[in-house]
Design an enzyme around this catalytic site. Structure first.
Site: not given
Ligand code: GCU
Length: 421
Positions: A261, A265, A352, A402
């Protein structure tokens, strides 16, 4: 011809919205994705084709700058003096399966900053240096293992009254809370070490969090290309790698950057900038990670920048309503990992993060792997769920939400066995 014209991906436009922006900042309707044209990975900003590995090395350096200027912000070049302090070694952790070590990384010139507390499990059975998965965790080292003698993190934690924290402080209840995401037994049994640290040690994850993290002493908050929290977390991963290079039990040429997540990144940005990482694994990294920014599906750049204003360079916000003007897209970030192995993973219950956009991000790295005589993903067909595909670049779309599951780790271990060892 510009590089934007060379690679046109046309997707049937059946709704009024094109190029990424809807009023709510997200879209779950494939019919509304619209048309977009990706920057051509092998044409530089001057419109020149990139034909050889040498051309790519030059262009790669330019691309890194474009990502720093427009997306993640500039990682300060200043080298920072570190002091590594081993705070504990347990020769018989996890019922004798592992050696467990805790190491604090102090910033010598910035005594006001907290150290990064690194937790490492080594396979006890190993007689030679081992490859290692390095990934930051979301809720403190006490939360990735049930071992009761790991100190509770004293740092700021997300949540005022949640299961993991009380008034932004870790609680005993959080101990072992994310063991499921970190199958340490499985990892060490396969002959790998696992190194992890709390991402909040580097910067607490809220808009003002930088005041107590590394960005309070490095960078320049007045600049549009100042680094964001994701840049700081990526930088922190490189500092942990600095330590791992000094540990004789680690095979420092085989350090895999892994993240889920938002930390996914950061794991990609770390691996893109720091070529000491042998491979990169991006688990459901979504927008600002592996997913194409121009594909209007799932979270959008605008939504990302609005919900998490501290994650990226201030300049990234300038593209909120004009994503098509970004000089880069995320397939180019992923390509910065080449020719090293790359794994991009999605989950079908995590729309998402835009599984298809993540797949396409991985797919469009192909020309660079080919420059190196390698096959990247080697397919253009989006796979069925739980059907990993690819060669040097791999991809799967797992069933479920997720998360990071044993299924994901099984694929990552196989990938590491085949491509990193
Ligand atoms: C949120 C966010 C995502 C990210 C995620 C996470 O949903 O919008 O971009 O990857 O959190 O880190 O769990």
């Amino acid at each position: 011809m510009t590089r934007f014209l060379l690679l046109a991906i046309l997707i049937l436009l059946s709704g009024p919205i094109a190029n990424g922006q809807g009023p709510e900042g997200y879209n779950y309707d494939e019919a509304k994705v619209g048309t977009y044209t990706l920057p051509d990975l092998l044409v530089n900003t001057k419109g020149k084709p990139v034909k050889t590995k040498a051309d790519w090395r030059n262009w790669r350096a330019e691309l890194l700058k474009l990502f720093a200027e427009n997306v993640y912000g500039q990682t300060p070049a200043k080298s920072v003096k570190l002091r590594f302090q081993t705070t504990s070694v347990d020769e018989s952790a996890l019922n004798g399966l592992a050696v467990r070590k805790q190491v604090s990384i102090f910033f010598v010139d910035y005594p006001q900053l907290p150290p990064i507390d690194v937790l490492i499990y080594f396979p006890k059975a190993s007689t030679k240096p081992v490859p290692v998965f390095l990934g930051l965790n979301f809720c403190g080292n006490h939360c990735v293992t049930a071992e009761a003698d790991i100190p509770l993190s004293t740092r700021w934690m997300m949540g005022e009254n949640s299961d993991v924290s009380n008034n932004n402080k870790a609680t005993e209840k959080a101990r072992g809370m994310q063991v499921r995401r970190w199958p340490i037994d499985m990892i060490v049994k396969r002959g790998y070490a696992l190194a992890t640290a709390y991402y909040g040690d580097i910067e607490p994850d809220y808009p003002q969090g930088w005041h107590t993290g590394i960005r309070s002493v490095l960078g320049d908050t007045t600049k549009a290309n100042n680094w964001g929290a994701i840049g700081a977390w990526a930088w922190g991963m490189s500092r942990i790698l600095d330590y791992l290079q000094t540990d004789p039990a680690i095979d420092a040429k085989r350090v895999i950057s892994i993240g889920h997540s938002r930390i996914g990144k950061a794991a990609v940005w770390a691996g893109a900038q720091d070529e000491r990482f042998a491979a990169v694994i991006a688990n459901e990294s979504g927008e600002g990670g592996a997913a194409l920014a121009r594909r209007y599906y799932g979270e959008t750049v605008e939504r990302l920048n609005t919900s998490f204003p501290h994650w990226f360079a201030p300049r990234y916000k300038a593209y909120n309503k004009r994503v098509a003007d970004l000089p880069v897209d995320q397939h180019e970030l992923l390509a910065l990992v080449a020719p090293r192995p790359l794994y991009v993973a999605s989950a079908d219950g995590d729309q998402w993060s835009d599984p298809k956009g993540e797949f396409l991000g991985a797919l469009h790295t192909e020309p660079v792997y080919q420059l190196y005589g390698k096959t990247g993903l080697g397919t253009t067909v989006f796979p069925a769920v739980n059907q990993p595909v690819g060669q040097t670049v791999r991809y799967h779309d797992r069933t479920g939400k997720h998360d990071v599951t044993d299924y994901d780790w099984e694929q990552y271990l196989r990938f590491a066995d085949e491509l990193v060892r």
